[in-house]
Design an enzyme around this catalytic site. Structure first.
Site, PDB file in Angstrom:
ATOM      1  N   LYS A 184       0.920  -1.254   0.091  1.00 14.32           N
ATOM      2  CA  LYS A 184       0.073  -0.405  -0.092  1.00 14.32           C
ATOM      3  C   LYS A 184       0.803   1.320   0.405  1.00 14.32           C
ATOM      4  CE  LYS A 184      -4.064   0.661   0.433  1.00 14.32           C
ATOM      5  NZ  LYS A 184      -5.623  -0.581  -0.204  1.00 14.32           N
TER       6      LYS A 184
HETATM    7  P1  NAD Z   1     -12.775   7.603  -3.247  1.00  9.07           P
HETATM    8  O1  NAD Z   1     -12.089   8.731  -2.811  1.00  9.07           O
HETATM    9  O2  NAD Z   1     -13.682   7.205  -4.469  1.00  9.07           O
HETATM   10  O3  NAD Z   1     -14.209   7.876  -1.896  1.00  9.07           O
HETATM   11  C1  NAD Z   1     -13.889   8.181  -0.557  1.00  9.07           C
HETATM   12  C2  NAD Z   1     -15.545   8.703  -0.232  1.00  9.07           C
HETATM   13  O4  NAD Z   1     -15.533   8.264   1.070  1.00  9.07           O
HETATM   14  C3  NAD Z   1     -16.289  10.119  -0.414  1.00  9.07           C
HETATM   15  O5  NAD Z   1     -17.149   9.590  -0.644  1.00  9.07           O
HETATM   16  C4  NAD Z   1     -15.211  10.436   0.557  1.00  9.07           C
HETATM   17  O6  NAD Z   1     -16.453  12.157   0.202  1.00  9.07           O
HETATM   18  C5  NAD Z   1     -15.876  10.163   2.030  1.00  9.07           C
HETATM   19  N1  NAD Z   1     -14.973  10.365   2.839  1.00  9.07           N
HETATM   20  C6  NAD Z   1     -13.742  11.204   3.098  1.00  9.07           C
HETATM   21  N2  NAD Z   1     -13.410  11.787   4.253  1.00  9.07           N
HETATM   22  C7  NAD Z   1     -14.580  11.011   4.987  1.00  9.07           C
HETATM   23  C8  NAD Z   1     -15.204  11.420   6.232  1.00  9.07           C
HETATM   24  N3  NAD Z   1     -14.616  11.478   7.126  1.00  9.07           N
HETATM   25  N4  NAD Z   1     -16.298  10.696   6.701  1.00  9.07           N
HETATM   26  C9  NAD Z   1     -16.892  10.243   5.849  1.00  9.07           C
HETATM   27  N5  NAD Z   1     -16.510  10.225   4.976  1.00  9.07           N
HETATM   28  C10 NAD Z   1     -16.183   9.884   4.281  1.00  9.07           C
HETATM   29  O7  NAD Z   1     -12.652   6.116  -2.656  1.00  9.07           O
HETATM   30  P2  NAD Z   1     -13.120   4.660  -2.426  1.00  9.07           P
HETATM   31  O8  NAD Z   1     -11.970   4.212  -3.545  1.00  9.07           O
HETATM   32  O9  NAD Z   1     -14.294   4.521  -2.426  1.00  9.07           O
HETATM   33  O10 NAD Z   1     -12.074   3.966  -1.425  1.00  9.07           O
HETATM   34  C11 NAD Z   1     -13.539   4.387  -0.571  1.00  9.07           C
HETATM   35  C12 NAD Z   1     -13.012   2.780   1.192  1.00  9.07           C
HETATM   36  O11 NAD Z   1     -12.731   1.566   0.043  1.00  9.07           O
HETATM   37  C13 NAD Z   1     -11.062   2.985   1.399  1.00  9.07           C
HETATM   38  O12 NAD Z   1     -10.960   2.680   2.734  1.00  9.07           O
HETATM   39  C14 NAD Z   1     -10.508   2.199   0.111  1.00  9.07           C
HETATM   40  O13 NAD Z   1      -9.226   1.623   1.429  1.00  9.07           O
HETATM   41  C15 NAD Z   1     -11.485   1.089   0.310  1.00  9.07           C
HETATM   42  N6  NAD Z   1     -11.046   0.152  -1.159  1.00  9.07           N
HETATM   43  C16 NAD Z   1     -11.178   1.044  -1.763  1.00  9.07           C
HETATM   44  C17 NAD Z   1     -11.237   0.257  -3.022  1.00  9.07           C
HETATM   45  C18 NAD Z   1     -11.310   0.469  -4.853  1.00  9.07           C
HETATM   46  O14 NAD Z   1     -11.529  -0.795  -5.497  1.00  9.07           O
HETATM   47  N7  NAD Z   1     -11.396   1.520  -4.329  1.00  9.07           N
HETATM   48  C19 NAD Z   1     -11.045  -1.897  -2.961  1.00  9.07           C
HETATM   49  C20 NAD Z   1     -10.941  -1.903  -1.608  1.00  9.07           C
HETATM   50  C21 NAD Z   1     -11.152  -0.856  -0.433  1.00  9.07           C
END
Ligand code: NAD
Length: 417
Positions: free
Chosen positions: A106
């Site tokens: 990561k």
């Molecule tokens: P993203 O950047 O597309 O979206 C993140 C979301 O979280 C946004 O809506 C943002 O406004 C919100 N956010 C940020 N800070 C916040 C807070 N303090 N309180 C509430 N909401 C808040 O990110 P993503 O790709 O959707 O990833 C989200 C989670 O999923 C992360 O933990 C990431 O590690 C995990 N994840 C993502 C993927 C992927 O394929 N994108 C895969 C596995 C895990």
């Protein structure tokens, strides 16, 4: 996640439970606990207005016993090395649980991407690749999108890497379709969250087509999970992003909100939405009386300070490590079922694997083939976790860790420890 030590403490605790169950010897425990490599480096940036800013880049490579390191790239102002060590470790267990030929890594940059122009982000991303080009590559370490990054950043990585080494699409996954990306990658994590949620609900006797759900985070993962659950008939009564939460007891108009979220690059946020809902805080969302609660934003959001107020029957960890170990114990004691991150959000890395395979073949698969393969692999992993949990009387997290660890330990022994 303000406590820097919290994610590692949680990782340690979850891992210790599995070590104990498998009676893993101390030397092996030590090897699996510590990351293979951790790097932090300066990233100075000349801003568009002529001023300068200093950012820090990070890459943690945890384990490569089963294949090259694999893990996302996070752009967020609160990241630090401790977070990345924990997140890299999670990736090792996740790729193993899904039986993908990868290890775990990561990394990211401590920037707030909303405050940077596209030009600034491109410079920063390419500089990041220059700094670690000797550590990444299709057979070494393959970055992918995470919070704050997406296909655009992955395309920049391909470009920067190709200028240093040879052209190679398999250096990153989650790329635009036009540049070797897998069809379906963008929605894969959210699709997987919805699929796993439905299968787990079935097991618990919850009718997903009549269930009520709340989702924290409305980015890539949260909005797609909402969309696919909504298609299955689930009433999404609350969603949130960093700006606020939206709540409607009879269900939100998800299609309209997703349309809006797609304009996020242009600054769209839920607090600017108007419609038939009440605005709530992120804390209030986590405390709603729902069948399914899906944290899909940051880690550590369900912790010892708020866990007593959590009323959901089931929590599906779409984000990585959204529940701290203290809170996890409390939820277990209360009988709240938790579907762990390493299973719940594994749809993304699964399609990343398929993207890496197609790039290495020099071929592009049709979307249906990718979605079928994704579904097959997620169903198989869910069945394995469910059976192991039943057989050994474990909760789902412990069962998932035990399966993942067994595979890694086996690989280490086969290679010669
Ligand atoms: P993203 O950047 O597309 O979206 C993140 C979301 O979280 C946004 O809506 C943002 O406004 C919100 N956010 C940020 N800070 C916040 C807070 N303090 N309180 C509430 N909401 C808040 O990110 P993503 O790709 O959707 O990833 C989200 C989670 O999923 C992360 O933990 C990431 O590690 C995990 N994840 C993502 C993927 C992927 O394929 N994108 C895969 C596995 C895990």
């Amino acid at each position: 996640m303000n406590d820097n030590k919290a994610p590692r403490k949680s990782c340690e605790s979850f891992l210790n439970d599995a070590f104990e169950h498998l009676e893993v010897d101390p030397e092996m425990q030590q090897l699996l606990r510590s990351p293979y490599r951790e790097v932090r480096f300066e990233l100075p940036l000349k801003r568009d207005d002529g001023s300068s800013s200093l950012f820090y880049g990070y890459r943690v490579q945890h384990n490569q016993s089963r294949g090259p390191f694999k893990g996302g790239l996070r752009y967020h102002k609160e990241v630090n090395l401790e977070h990345f060590v924990a997140l890299a470790e999670i990736m090792t267990w996740k790729t193993s649980l899904l039986d993908l030929p990868f290890g775990g890594a990561k990394g990211g940059i401590d920037c707030d991407p909303i405050q940077l122009s596209s030009n600034e982000l491109e410079t920063l991303t390419k500089r990041y690749v220059q700094r670690i080009s000797m550590l990444i590559g299709p057979d070494r370490d393959i970055p992918a999108p995470d919070m704050g990054t997406g296909p655009r950043e992955m395309a920049w990585i391909v470009d920067a890497f190709s200028l240093i080494e040879a052209f190679n699409l398999a250096v990153a996954t989650g790329k635009p379709i036009e540049l070797g990306g897998a069809k379906g990658r963008l929605e894969a994590t959210g699709y997987g969250v919805a699929l796993i949620t439905s299968m787990a609900a079935d097991e618990l006797g919850i009718d997903i087509s009549a269930a009520k759900a709340a989702i924290q985070g409305f980015g890539n993962v949260g909005s797609n999970a909402a969309r696919f659950l909504h298609e299955r008939g689930t009433k999404i009564i609350a969603v949130s992003d960093y700006s606020c939460g939206l709540y409607n007891e009879v269900g939100l108009d998800i299609d309209r909100l997703v349309d809006m979220a797609n304009h996020k690059q242009k600054g769209g946020k839920l607090s600017e939405c108007s419609g038939d809902f009440k605005k709530i805080t992120n804390d209030e969302l986590l405390q709603l009386d729902v069948d399914v609660l899906i944290p899909a934003a940051l880690g550590g959001v369900i912790n010892k300070d708020n866990v007593e107020n959590v009323k959901a029957k089931m929590i599906v960890e779409a984000a990585n490590m959204p529940i701290t170990c203290d809170a996890d114990t409390n939820l277990n004691d209360k009988g709240v079922v938790v579907i762990p991150d390493i299973l719940a959000n594994a749809g993304g890395v699964t399609v990343s694997y398929l993207e890496w395979v197609q790039n290495r073949q020099g071929y592009q698969w049709e979307k249906q083939k990718i979605m079928d393969e994704l579904e097959r692999r997620l169903k198989r992993s869910w069945e394995e976790v469910k059976s192991r949990a039943r057989r050994d009387e474990l909760n789902y997290r412990k069962a998932a860790y035990v399966i993942a660890l067994e595979r890694i330990i086996k690989a280490i022994h086969l290679r010669g420890f």
